[in-house]
Write an enzyme that holds these catalytic residues in place. Structure first.
Site, short mmCIF file in Angstrom:
data_model
loop_
_atom_site.label_atom_id
_atom_site.label_comp_id
_atom_site.label_asym_id
_atom_site.label_seq_id
_atom_site.Cartn_x
_atom_site.Cartn_y
_atom_site.Cartn_z
N TYR A 145 2.01 -10.42 -10.83
CA TYR A 145 1.48 -8.50 -11.00
C TYR A 145 3.08 -7.57 -10.68
O TYR A 145 3.91 -7.49 -9.90
CB TYR A 145 0.40 -8.66 -9.25
CG TYR A 145 0.26 -7.02 -8.59
CD1 TYR A 145 -0.86 -6.22 -9.04
CD2 TYR A 145 0.80 -6.68 -7.47
CE1 TYR A 145 -0.40 -5.32 -8.84
CE2 TYR A 145 0.59 -5.36 -6.84
CZ TYR A 145 0.13 -5.27 -7.64
OH TYR A 145 -0.10 -3.23 -7.22
N ASP A 240 10.86 -9.62 -11.45
CA ASP A 240 10.24 -9.24 -11.13
C ASP A 240 10.39 -9.54 -9.45
O ASP A 240 9.84 -10.85 -9.17
CB ASP A 240 9.06 -8.19 -11.02
CG ASP A 240 8.39 -7.88 -10.08
OD1 ASP A 240 8.75 -7.83 -8.43
OD2 ASP A 240 6.57 -7.23 -10.33
N LYS A 268 9.73 -5.06 -0.83
CA LYS A 268 9.09 -5.70 0.31
C LYS A 268 10.31 -5.79 1.25
O LYS A 268 10.79 -5.10 2.56
CB LYS A 268 8.95 -7.28 0.12
CG LYS A 268 7.17 -6.90 -0.47
CD LYS A 268 6.40 -7.47 -1.37
CE LYS A 268 4.64 -6.93 -1.45
NZ LYS A 268 4.63 -7.19 -3.01
C1 LIG Z 1 4.32 -6.41 -4.02
C2 LIG Z 1 4.80 -6.64 -5.58
C3 LIG Z 1 5.10 -5.28 -6.29
C4 LIG Z 1 4.59 -3.47 -6.04
O1 LIG Z 1 5.19 -3.56 -4.94
P1 LIG Z 1 4.47 -2.11 -3.66
O2 LIG Z 1 5.33 -1.56 -3.06
O3 LIG Z 1 3.57 -2.40 -3.41
O4 LIG Z 1 4.30 -1.16 -4.91
C5 LIG Z 1 5.45 -4.84 -7.75
N1 LIG Z 1 6.58 -6.81 -8.28
C6 LIG Z 1 5.80 -7.29 -6.92
C7 LIG Z 1 6.03 -9.43 -7.58
C8 LIG Z 1 4.97 -7.64 -6.08
O5 LIG Z 1 4.45 -8.44 -4.72
#
Ligand SMILES: *Cc1c(COP(=O)(O)O)cnc(C)c1O
Length: 427
Positions: A145, A240, A268
């Protein structure tokens, strides 16, 4: 949540003004049934709902709260920043400090740009990769994701079609057609795609520790192959690290695996609970961004002084406390307590763990490495476990596919409460 509680009343009100009662879909409990509890406060490893019920929290706001809820030093620093003004729309000292901390910590990052969410970080990194390579195609992996970026809300095509189909209404097929979706842990599939279309691929994006569809720990060789193929074909490798960055090690999964991507995205943990995202890479790539280069990217609240202060203070404390060693020890203690309970369950289940990230694989056999290997029954099996734990004062994420997080605020006593509750639920 039973009716007649303050939580259920509030959620009824929420449903009248917010779609599904929430501002992010998983919070609505659709995957587990029931009504979400409305939270009044967080403190260390614990949450309190508006009815005064307390929970040991293993969701930690989906990952950001690596120090626990409302860490006193972060709260104090943020309070002082708030008093100086909420936003300037001009450079501030805190963004420089956070920038220095990120570039010093993460392998191969000379320059970093701050945005306000992980989604925004990924979206911008993809644009930069396309701008820098002059190519349009992007490769992602099924089960990873990357936020709700149009070009990545894409599911694998059927049959022999490599390029994807929208996985959300509202995403044009033409966008999805620029994204190839491959299975994780499949060296042949990615090698074949590079053989056929390698000179059209702008970037391969992966969660190096996929943690949004279970915890699908990858083999180092697979990540190394991605590094090799992208380098050979002039494509960029994007890690990511929105979850893994500053969580699994100071230098994220890149440090853990000893593999340096071209670009990395963060969110995060680097915001310490405030809305922050970031992307970074080596100087010559990042200098293609406006105002130095032709790739446009901007944000009214980017580098917000309050958010940057929360992030910088969080990273300062992590380094000072030698957090990653402590979190690994805490994770090992969790594993020691929980893994045997899961393995003795009927049917047996597994605890999957990387440092302070954990997931219960509720199916027999080796933990899956691909999204496609997760049995649908595993999600069914999660529901009663989730609700049973919640009744016993333990808060996990309300979906079988979401991972759990430990923080520096968790103690052996908290782990003991999880162990006891899980024993009750499984027994
Ligand atoms: C949470 C997440 C996102 C998106 O971040 P948001 O702050 O919710 O937009 C993108 N990539 C990964 C791996 C994530 O866990």
């Amino acid at each position: 949540m039973t009716t007649g509680t303050r939580s259920s009343e509030l959620f009824e009100r929420a449903r009248r003004v917010l779609p599904g009662g929430v501002n992010s879909p998983v919070r609505a409990f659709r995957a587990v049934g029931g009504t979400p509890h409305v939270i009044r406060r967080g403190e260390g490893a614990e949450l309190e709902d508006v009815d005064g019920r307390r929970y040991v929290d293993f969701m930690m706001s989906w990952g950001p709260l690596i120090l626990g809820h409302a860490h006193p030093e972060v709260v104090e620093a943020v309070g002082a920043a708030v008093a100086r003004g909420l936003s300037f729309g001009a450079p501030c000292e805190a963004e420089i400090e956070l920038g220095e901390r990120v570039t010093a910590a993460y392998p191969g990052i000379d320059l970093v740009r701050f945005v306000s969410s992980g989604t925004e970080a990924v979206m911008s990194a993809i644009r930069l990769a396309r701008g820098a390579t002059g190519r349009d195609l992007v490769v992602k992996f099924s089960g990873c994701y990357h936020g709700h970026v149009d070009h990545l809300l894409v599911a694998a095509g059927s049959g022999l079609v490599t390029f994807g189909q929208p996985s959300s209404a509202g995403v044009p097929g033409a966008f999805a057609g620029l994204t190839a979706v491959l299975p994780l842990d499949d060296s042949e599939a990615i090698a074949r795609l590079f053989d056929e279309r390698g000179d059209e691929i702008a970037a391969v994006i992966i969660e190096p520790i996929p943690a949004n569809n279970g915890l699908l720990v990858q083999r180092r060789e697979f990540l190394a192959l991605l590094r090799e193929l992208t380098a050979r074909h002039g494509a960029l490798l994007i890690f990511d690290e929105v979850i893994s960055g500053f969580r699994v090690a100071r230098g994220g999964a890149a440090e853990l695996y000893g593999i340096t991507p071209d670009l990395a995205t963060f969110g995060k943990v680097i915001g310490g609970g405030m809305p922050v995202g970031a992307f970074g890479g080596r100087r010559e790539l990042m200098e293609r961004l406006a105002p130095l280069g032709p790739v446009y990217q901007a944000g009214t609240l980017s580098g917000n002084p309050v958010a940057m202060t929360a992030g910088a203070k969080t990273l300062e404390i992590l380094e000072r406390e030698n957090a990653w060693d402590r979190l690994e020890r805490l994770g090992a203690e969790l594993e020691r307590r929980i893994a045997p309970l899961l393995e003795q369950a009927d049917p047996p289940a597994r605890l999957v763990r990387v440092g302070s990230i954990f997931w219960m694989s509720l199916q027999p056999g080796e933990p899956p490495r691909r999204a496609e290997s997760i049995a649908p029954e595993a999600a069914e099996r999660y529901r009663p476990i989730f609700h049973g734990l919640l009744e016993r004062g333990i808060n996990l994420a309300p979906s079988a596919y979401e991972v759990g997080f430990l923080s520096l605020a968790h103690t052996a006593e908290h782990l003991g409460r999880l162990e006891q509750a899980l024993r009750g639920v499984l027994g």
